[in-house]
Design a protein around this motif. Structure first.
Motif, mmCIF file in Angstrom:
data_model
loop_
_atom_site.group_PDB
_atom_site.id
_atom_site.type_symbol
_atom_site.label_atom_id
_atom_site.label_comp_id
_atom_site.label_asym_id
_atom_site.label_seq_id
_atom_site.Cartn_x
_atom_site.Cartn_y
_atom_site.Cartn_z
ATOM 1 N N GLU A 1 -28.139 0.740 -142.140
ATOM 2 C CA GLU A 1 -28.423 2.163 -142.302
ATOM 3 C C GLU A 1 -27.477 2.880 -143.254
ATOM 4 O O GLU A 1 -27.831 3.931 -143.770
ATOM 5 C CB GLU A 1 -28.385 2.866 -140.944
ATOM 6 N N LEU A 2 -26.275 2.361 -143.496
ATOM 7 C CA LEU A 2 -25.330 3.092 -144.333
ATOM 8 C C LEU A 2 -25.866 3.394 -145.736
ATOM 9 O O LEU A 2 -25.773 4.529 -146.177
ATOM 10 C CB LEU A 2 -23.982 2.369 -144.386
ATOM 11 N N PRO A 3 -26.431 2.439 -146.458
ATOM 12 C CA PRO A 3 -26.928 2.793 -147.787
ATOM 13 C C PRO A 3 -28.400 3.233 -147.772
ATOM 14 O O PRO A 3 -29.035 3.322 -148.800
ATOM 15 C CB PRO A 3 -26.784 1.469 -148.548
ATOM 16 N N ASP A 4 -28.929 3.525 -146.617
ATOM 17 C CA ASP A 4 -30.359 3.741 -146.440
ATOM 18 C C ASP A 4 -30.739 5.207 -146.620
ATOM 19 O O ASP A 4 -29.889 6.092 -146.672
ATOM 20 C CB ASP A 4 -30.739 3.258 -145.033
ATOM 21 N N LYS A 5 -32.039 5.452 -146.652
ATOM 22 C CA LYS A 5 -32.582 6.804 -146.798
ATOM 23 C C LYS A 5 -32.165 7.705 -145.651
ATOM 24 O O LYS A 5 -32.122 8.923 -145.803
ATOM 25 C CB LYS A 5 -34.087 6.763 -146.922
ATOM 26 N N THR A 6 -31.854 7.133 -144.505
ATOM 27 C CA THR A 6 -31.410 7.916 -143.358
ATOM 28 C C THR A 6 -30.175 8.723 -143.717
ATOM 29 O O THR A 6 -30.102 9.917 -143.455
ATOM 30 C CB THR A 6 -31.102 6.982 -142.167
ATOM 31 N N LEU A 7 -29.213 8.076 -144.329
ATOM 32 C CA LEU A 7 -27.991 8.742 -144.741
ATOM 33 C C LEU A 7 -28.294 9.806 -145.783
ATOM 34 O O LEU A 7 -27.839 10.943 -145.680
ATOM 35 C CB LEU A 7 -26.983 7.724 -145.287
ATOM 36 N N VAL A 8 -29.092 9.462 -146.792
ATOM 37 C CA VAL A 8 -29.400 10.391 -147.887
ATOM 38 C C VAL A 8 -30.164 11.601 -147.362
ATOM 39 O O VAL A 8 -29.830 12.747 -147.676
ATOM 40 C CB VAL A 8 -30.194 9.680 -149.007
ATOM 41 N N ALA A 9 -31.187 11.366 -146.563
ATOM 42 C CA ALA A 9 -31.999 12.473 -146.054
ATOM 43 C C ALA A 9 -31.173 13.402 -145.170
ATOM 44 O O ALA A 9 -31.265 14.630 -145.290
ATOM 45 C CB ALA A 9 -33.199 11.933 -145.288
ATOM 46 N N THR A 10 -30.354 12.835 -144.297
ATOM 47 C CA THR A 10 -29.526 13.661 -143.419
ATOM 48 C C THR A 10 -28.493 14.431 -144.227
ATOM 49 O O THR A 10 -28.235 15.612 -143.955
ATOM 50 C CB THR A 10 -28.837 12.792 -142.348
ATOM 51 N N LEU A 11 -27.933 13.804 -145.241
ATOM 52 C CA LEU A 11 -26.971 14.472 -146.114
ATOM 53 C C LEU A 11 -27.617 15.664 -146.811
ATOM 54 O O LEU A 11 -27.068 16.764 -146.830
ATOM 55 C CB LEU A 11 -26.435 13.473 -147.139
ATOM 56 N N VAL A 12 -28.808 15.471 -147.361
ATOM 57 C CA VAL A 12 -29.507 16.557 -148.049
ATOM 58 C C VAL A 12 -29.852 17.678 -147.067
ATOM 59 O O VAL A 12 -29.679 18.858 -147.373
ATOM 60 C CB VAL A 12 -30.767 16.034 -148.775
ATOM 61 N N LEU A 13 -30.336 17.320 -145.895
ATOM 62 C CA LEU A 13 -30.668 18.337 -144.891
ATOM 63 C C LEU A 13 -29.440 19.169 -144.516
ATOM 64 O O LEU A 13 -29.531 20.385 -144.332
ATOM 65 C CB LEU A 13 -31.259 17.682 -143.639
ATOM 66 N N THR A 14 -28.292 18.511 -144.420
ATOM 67 C CA THR A 14 -27.072 19.224 -144.045
ATOM 68 C C THR A 14 -26.600 20.160 -145.147
ATOM 69 O O THR A 14 -25.942 21.155 -144.872
ATOM 70 C CB THR A 14 -25.955 18.235 -143.662
ATOM 71 N N THR A 15 -26.941 19.872 -146.396
ATOM 72 C CA THR A 15 -26.581 20.796 -147.462
ATOM 73 C C THR A 15 -27.520 21.994 -147.495
ATOM 74 O O THR A 15 -27.211 22.999 -148.108
ATOM 75 C CB THR A 15 -26.585 20.107 -148.841
ATOM 76 N N ARG A 16 -28.651 21.895 -146.836
ATOM 77 C CA ARG A 16 -29.639 22.980 -146.801
ATOM 78 C C ARG A 16 -29.541 23.815 -145.527
ATOM 79 O O ARG A 16 -29.839 24.999 -145.542
ATOM 80 C CB ARG A 16 -31.059 22.410 -146.910
ATOM 81 N N PHE A 17 -29.186 23.192 -144.410
ATOM 82 C CA PHE A 17 -29.159 23.867 -143.113
ATOM 83 C C PHE A 17 -27.794 23.678 -142.474
ATOM 84 O O PHE A 17 -27.002 22.842 -142.904
ATOM 85 C CB PHE A 17 -30.232 23.298 -142.178
ATOM 86 N N ARG A 18 -27.560 24.413 -141.385
ATOM 87 C CA ARG A 18 -26.307 24.254 -140.644
ATOM 88 C C ARG A 18 -26.246 22.856 -140.028
ATOM 89 O O ARG A 18 -27.263 22.244 -139.727
ATOM 90 C CB ARG A 18 -26.198 25.327 -139.571
ATOM 91 N N ALA A 19 -25.040 22.380 -139.803
ATOM 92 C CA ALA A 19 -24.833 20.988 -139.386
ATOM 93 C C ALA A 19 -25.387 20.675 -137.994
ATOM 94 O O ALA A 19 -26.046 19.650 -137.806
ATOM 95 C CB ALA A 19 -23.343 20.650 -139.443
ATOM 96 N N TRP A 20 -25.117 21.513 -137.005
ATOM 97 C CA TRP A 20 -25.526 21.184 -135.639
ATOM 98 C C TRP A 20 -27.032 21.079 -135.457
ATOM 99 O O TRP A 20 -27.499 20.160 -134.789
ATOM 100 C CB TRP A 20 -24.907 22.156 -134.625
ATOM 101 N N PRO A 21 -27.826 22.008 -136.009
ATOM 102 C CA PRO A 21 -29.276 21.836 -135.861
ATOM 103 C C PRO A 21 -29.790 20.566 -136.540
ATOM 104 O O PRO A 21 -30.697 19.907 -136.021
ATOM 105 C CB PRO A 21 -29.873 23.083 -136.510
ATOM 106 N N VAL A 22 -29.209 20.226 -137.688
ATOM 107 C CA VAL A 22 -29.614 18.997 -138.369
ATOM 108 C C VAL A 22 -29.296 17.798 -137.499
ATOM 109 O O VAL A 22 -30.140 16.921 -137.285
ATOM 110 C CB VAL A 22 -28.935 18.868 -139.761
ATOM 111 N N PHE A 23 -28.089 17.760 -136.972
ATOM 112 C CA PHE A 23 -27.684 16.631 -136.137
ATOM 113 C C PHE A 23 -28.566 16.525 -134.897
ATOM 114 O O PHE A 23 -29.006 15.434 -134.528
ATOM 115 C CB PHE A 23 -26.206 16.770 -135.751
ATOM 116 N N ALA A 24 -28.856 17.654 -134.265
ATOM 117 C CA ALA A 24 -29.718 17.640 -133.075
ATOM 118 C C ALA A 24 -31.122 17.143 -133.426
ATOM 119 O O ALA A 24 -31.698 16.326 -132.694
ATOM 120 C CB ALA A 24 -29.796 19.043 -132.461
ATOM 121 N N GLY A 25 -31.660 17.615 -134.532
ATOM 122 C CA GLY A 25 -33.011 17.209 -134.940
ATOM 123 C C GLY A 25 -33.104 15.734 -135.282
ATOM 124 O O GLY A 25 -34.041 15.046 -134.840
ATOM 125 N N VAL A 26 -32.133 15.232 -136.047
ATOM 126 C CA VAL A 26 -32.209 13.820 -136.421
ATOM 127 C C VAL A 26 -31.938 12.915 -135.221
ATOM 128 O O VAL A 26 -32.544 11.853 -135.107
ATOM 129 C CB VAL A 26 -31.301 13.467 -137.627
#
Length: 185
Positions: free
Chosen positions: A5-30
């Motif tokens: 998972e480290l080089p996977d889309k999971t990391l990239v997608a979560t990273l992008v989401l966190t730059t768009r939204f606050r961290a806690w809601p992103v973490f809870a959603g993922v």
């Protein structure tokens, strides 16, 4: 599972989401998306492993293609400088629920046919302890999401979100090409 998972889309997608939204809601959603994906993978382990590789590759390529298009369209859209400066100050002021649901939807869709889901399904089919397989897979996914949320929150104020979206869009396009190339190899 963590190394996959480290080089996977999971990391990239979560990273992008966190730059768009606050961290806690992103973490809870993922995390919610990962929990549901792990339950599905464990429950249908032997069935998921029977899907043809070609079908999985096509679906994954289409999902990445759509994600790439959406990221690049927004990343290259014309925005006024005031809006651009406002976006550098932090995440979009959306509600916790909306940010979490958006994050859930993105990761839930992106994980279908993913190597981690298929590996979880395969391990659940092979070993006689689906609970342990599910918990281990979930822990690995949450660890990657935590790392991505941490990195996203750190770089949000230093890098323009449009640049991150452009890079992520091209990365997603590369994943789409790779998934299609998997059909040939």
């Amino acid at each position: 599972m963590l190394a996959v998972e480290l080089p996977d889309k999971t990391l990239v997608a979560t990273l992008v989401l966190t730059t768009r939204f606050r961290a806690w809601p992103v973490f809870a959603g993922v995390c919610a998306a990962f929990a549901l994906q792990c339950v599905i993978a464990v429950a249908f382990g032997s069935v998921l492993t029977l899907l043809p590789d070609a079908l999985i590759s096509i679906v994954v390529a289409v999902m990445f293609g759509i994600g790439s298009f959406m990221l690049l369209r927004e990343g290259f859209s014309e925005g006024d400088e005031a809006g651009e400066d406002a976006s550098r100050s932090g995440p979009a002021p959306l509600t916790f629920l909306r940010s979490a649901l958006t994050s859930f939807g993105v990761l839930f869709a992106a994980e279908w046919g993913d190597a981690s889901q298929l590996a979880t399904a395969g391990l659940a089919a092979r070993f006689d302890n689906p609970f342990a397989v599910g918990v281990g897979a979930f822990a690995a996914l949450v660890s990657v999401a935590g790392l991505a949320v941490f990195l996203g929150a750190k770089i949000r104020s230093r890098i323009r979100p449009k640049l991150i979206q452009r890079v992520a869009g091209f990365v997603f396009a590369g994943f789409a090409v790779f998934a299609l190339a998997h059909l040939i190899w």
